[in-house]
Scaffold this motif. Structure first.
Motif, PDB file in Angstrom:
ATOM      1  N   ASP A  50       0.837  -1.198   0.000  1.00  0.00           N
ATOM      2  CA  ASP A  50       0.000   0.000   0.000  1.00  0.00           C
ATOM      3  C   ASP A  50       0.869   1.244   0.000  1.00  0.00           C
ATOM      4  N   LYS A  51       1.910   1.226   0.804  1.00  0.00           N
ATOM      5  CA  LYS A  51       2.860   2.329   0.869  1.00  0.00           C
ATOM      6  C   LYS A  51       4.278   1.762   0.882  1.00  0.00           C
ATOM      7  N   PHE A  52       5.207   2.572   0.401  1.00  0.00           N
ATOM      8  CA  PHE A  52       6.623   2.197   0.385  1.00  0.00           C
ATOM      9  C   PHE A  52       6.842   0.859  -0.333  1.00  0.00           C
ATOM     10  N   GLU A  93       7.868  -3.095  -8.178  1.00  0.00           N
ATOM     11  CA  GLU A  93       6.596  -3.724  -7.808  1.00  0.00           C
ATOM     12  C   GLU A  93       5.423  -2.820  -8.180  1.00  0.00           C
ATOM     13  N   ALA A  94       4.324  -3.443  -8.612  1.00  0.00           N
ATOM     14  CA  ALA A  94       3.126  -2.689  -8.972  1.00  0.00           C
ATOM     15  C   ALA A  94       2.468  -2.141  -7.714  1.00  0.00           C
ATOM     16  N   SER A  95       2.057  -0.876  -7.764  1.00  0.00           N
ATOM     17  CA  SER A  95       1.495  -0.234  -6.580  1.00  0.00           C
ATOM     18  C   SER A  95       0.125   0.392  -6.818  1.00  0.00           C
ATOM     19  N   ALA A  96      -0.256   0.575  -8.077  1.00  0.00           N
ATOM     20  CA  ALA A  96      -1.520   1.242  -8.362  1.00  0.00           C
ATOM     21  C   ALA A  96      -1.962   0.938  -9.793  1.00  0.00           C
ATOM     22  N   LEU A  97      -3.195   1.324 -10.080  1.00  0.00           N
ATOM     23  CA  LEU A  97      -3.736   1.232 -11.434  1.00  0.00           C
ATOM     24  C   LEU A  97      -4.209   2.611 -11.866  1.00  0.00           C
ATOM     25  N   ILE A  98      -3.895   2.969 -13.102  1.00  0.00           N
ATOM     26  CA  ILE A  98      -4.284   4.273 -13.634  1.00  0.00           C
ATOM     27  C   ILE A  98      -5.400   4.093 -14.654  1.00  0.00           C
ATOM     28  N   ARG A  99      -6.438   4.905 -14.503  1.00  0.00           N
ATOM     29  CA  ARG A  99      -7.507   4.966 -15.499  1.00  0.00           C
ATOM     30  C   ARG A  99      -7.673   6.426 -15.930  1.00  0.00           C
ATOM     31  N   ILE A 100      -7.719   6.638 -17.238  1.00  0.00           N
ATOM     32  CA  ILE A 100      -7.932   7.976 -17.785  1.00  0.00           C
ATOM     33  C   ILE A 100      -9.165   7.895 -18.669  1.00  0.00           C
ATOM     34  N   PRO A 101     -10.328   8.320 -18.179  1.00  0.00           N
ATOM     35  CA  PRO A 101     -11.583   8.181 -18.934  1.00  0.00           C
ATOM     36  C   PRO A 101     -11.514   8.732 -20.355  1.00  0.00           C
ATOM     37  N   LYS A 102     -10.712   9.780 -20.557  1.00  0.00           N
ATOM     38  CA  LYS A 102     -10.592  10.375 -21.902  1.00  0.00           C
ATOM     39  C   LYS A 102     -10.054   9.350 -22.903  1.00  0.00           C
ATOM     40  N   PHE A 103      -9.314   8.358 -22.420  1.00  0.00           N
ATOM     41  CA  PHE A 103      -8.694   7.371 -23.303  1.00  0.00           C
ATOM     42  C   PHE A 103      -9.565   6.132 -23.515  1.00  0.00           C
ATOM     43  N   GLY A 104     -10.771   6.133 -22.966  1.00  0.00           N
ATOM     44  CA  GLY A 104     -11.674   5.021 -23.208  1.00  0.00           C
ATOM     45  C   GLY A 104     -12.015   4.242 -21.957  1.00  0.00           C
ATOM     46  N   ARG A 105     -13.135   3.545 -22.018  1.00  0.00           N
ATOM     47  CA  ARG A 105     -13.647   2.795 -20.870  1.00  0.00           C
ATOM     48  C   ARG A 105     -12.724   1.661 -20.452  1.00  0.00           C
ATOM     49  N   ASP A 106     -12.044   1.049 -21.418  1.00  0.00           N
ATOM     50  CA  ASP A 106     -11.209  -0.118 -21.124  1.00  0.00           C
ATOM     51  C   ASP A 106      -9.772   0.238 -20.775  1.00  0.00           C
ATOM     52  N   GLY A 153       3.519   9.692  -2.828  1.00  0.00           N
ATOM     53  CA  GLY A 153       2.685   8.568  -3.202  1.00  0.00           C
ATOM     54  C   GLY A 153       1.288   9.044  -3.584  1.00  0.00           C
ATOM     55  N   PRO A 154       0.440   8.152  -4.039  1.00  0.00           N
ATOM     56  CA  PRO A 154      -0.928   8.531  -4.429  1.00  0.00           C
ATOM     57  C   PRO A 154      -1.667   9.183  -3.262  1.00  0.00           C
ATOM     58  N   GLY A 155      -2.285  10.325  -3.526  1.00  0.00           N
ATOM     59  CA  GLY A 155      -3.085  11.008  -2.514  1.00  0.00           C
ATOM     60  C   GLY A 155      -2.313  11.765  -1.470  1.00  0.00           C
ATOM     61  N   GLN A 156      -0.995  11.655  -1.467  1.00  0.00           N
ATOM     62  CA  GLN A 156      -0.198  12.328  -0.448  1.00  0.00           C
ATOM     63  C   GLN A 156       0.038  13.790  -0.798  1.00  0.00           C
ATOM     64  N   VAL A 164      -6.581   7.132  -9.919  1.00  0.00           N
ATOM     65  CA  VAL A 164      -5.509   6.281  -9.396  1.00  0.00           C
ATOM     66  C   VAL A 164      -6.099   5.346  -8.345  1.00  0.00           C
ATOM     67  N   GLU A 165      -6.109   4.076  -8.642  1.00  0.00           N
ATOM     68  CA  GLU A 165      -6.650   3.080  -7.711  1.00  0.00           C
ATOM     69  C   GLU A 165      -5.512   2.384  -6.981  1.00  0.00           C
ATOM     70  N   THR A 166      -5.578   2.373  -5.663  1.00  0.00           N
ATOM     71  CA  THR A 166      -4.615   1.637  -4.847  1.00  0.00           C
ATOM     72  C   THR A 166      -5.346   0.537  -4.082  1.00  0.00           C
ATOM     73  N   ARG A 167      -4.636  -0.140  -3.218  1.00  0.00           N
ATOM     74  CA  ARG A 167      -5.228  -1.277  -2.511  1.00  0.00           C
ATOM     75  C   ARG A 167      -6.386  -0.857  -1.622  1.00  0.00           C
ATOM     76  N   LYS A 168      -6.301   0.328  -1.012  1.00  0.00           N
ATOM     77  CA  LYS A 168      -7.313   0.747  -0.061  1.00  0.00           C
ATOM     78  C   LYS A 168      -8.156   1.944  -0.500  1.00  0.00           C
ATOM     79  N   VAL A 169      -7.631   2.765  -1.399  1.00  0.00           N
ATOM     80  CA  VAL A 169      -8.309   4.022  -1.751  1.00  0.00           C
ATOM     81  C   VAL A 169      -8.223   4.252  -3.259  1.00  0.00           C
ATOM     82  N   THR A 170      -9.267   4.875  -3.794  1.00  0.00           N
ATOM     83  CA  THR A 170      -9.250   5.334  -5.182  1.00  0.00           C
ATOM     84  C   THR A 170      -9.204   6.859  -5.176  1.00  0.00           C
ATOM     85  N   TYR A 171      -8.186   7.411  -5.831  1.00  0.00           N
ATOM     86  CA  TYR A 171      -7.978   8.855  -5.860  1.00  0.00           C
ATOM     87  C   TYR A 171      -8.346   9.409  -7.240  1.00  0.00           C
TER      88      TYR A 171
END
Length: 244
Positions: free
Chosen positions: A84-86, A91-104, A130-133, A164-171
């Motif tokens: 989640d942190k550090f 290692e993969a830590s998050a997932l990025i979604r950009i709606p402008k680039f499409g639903r998938d 980190g994300p949200g910090q 930005v989706e992480t294990r506990k929070v979506t930012y």
């Protein structure tokens, strides 16, 4: 004419050459030209193969890796695993979604910005927030080849969302600057500072301390370049993920 004179005349005349002793100069030259031509053709084919691999082969490999990493990360999160942190480098830590680039559109974020990491998705500058910090969550991604997650970055505009989706929070971040308005050299590291301040007084985030920013960086041209296209944004929403 005497016999001696005949002997001299024969000696002074054009000497006859045995056809078997003539050197095949034209034949040798043709062979050399042929092999040079073959070499140039092979070099051209090799160059075309390299370009094809860079433009299509690396994308195929990288997008497959991105899907595998995304699937594994979602599975780990569902099982309460994953950092989640550090997170360790690579290692993969998050997932990025950009709606402008499409639903998938979904691309994993890995810690670090080395070439092998950027071939698998977004790279997170490890010294950035980190994300949200508070600070600057700075990301890099390819514009072309290796999955090209930011191929269409020039299409982004202020107001577009980056999720930005992480294990506990979506930012949810919203972009504040047009990426076409800020092109810098790769040596301009100020863009990943906690509060990026443009030394030329041009495009930059609002100069307010304590902001929670995001920065997207990619090549400014389709083909190789040392310049980078930059877009800044800020956090507008944090949504905790519920169990299950």
């Amino acid at each position: 004419m005497s016999d001696d004179q005949n002997d001299v005349a024969v000696a002074d005349g054009p000497a006859e050459v045995d056809p078997g002793t003539r050197k095949p100069r034209r034949s040798t030259g043709r062979r050399i030209t042929l092999w040079i031509g073959i070499g140039m053709i092979l070099a051209g084919l090799g160059l075309l193969a390299y370009v094809a691999w860079q433009l299509w082969g690396t994308n195929w490999v990288s997008k497959r890796q991105q899907r595998e990493i995304t699937s594994q990360l979602e599975q780990d999160w569902a099982n309460g695993q994953g950092c989640d942190k550090f997170c360790p480098k690579g290692e993969a830590s998050a997932l990025i979604r950009i709606p402008k680039f499409g639903r998938d559109y979904v691309v994993p974020v890995l810690e670090g910005v080395t070439p092998d990491i950027l071939a698998k998705g977004f790279g997170h500058f490890e010294e950035s927030a980190g994300p949200g910090q508070i600070g600057n969550y700075a990301l890099a991604g390819h514009r072309v080849t290796h999955g090209e997650p930011l191929r269409h970055m020039p299409d982004l505009r202020p107001g577009d969302k980056v999720i930005v989706e992480t294990r506990k929070v979506t930012y949810t971040y919203v972009l504040d600057t047009d990426p076409n308005d800020l092109i810098v050299s790769f040596t301009n590291v100020w863009v990943v500072d906690p509060l990026p301040t443009n030394p030329k007084g041009g495009v930059q985030p609002k100069q307010v301390k304590g902001q929670r920013l995001i920065t997207l960086t990619t090549c400014s041209e389709i083909f190789h370049t040392d310049n980078r296209m930059i877009s800044f944004g800020h956090l507008v929403k944090s949504t905790p993920k519920t169990a299950g």
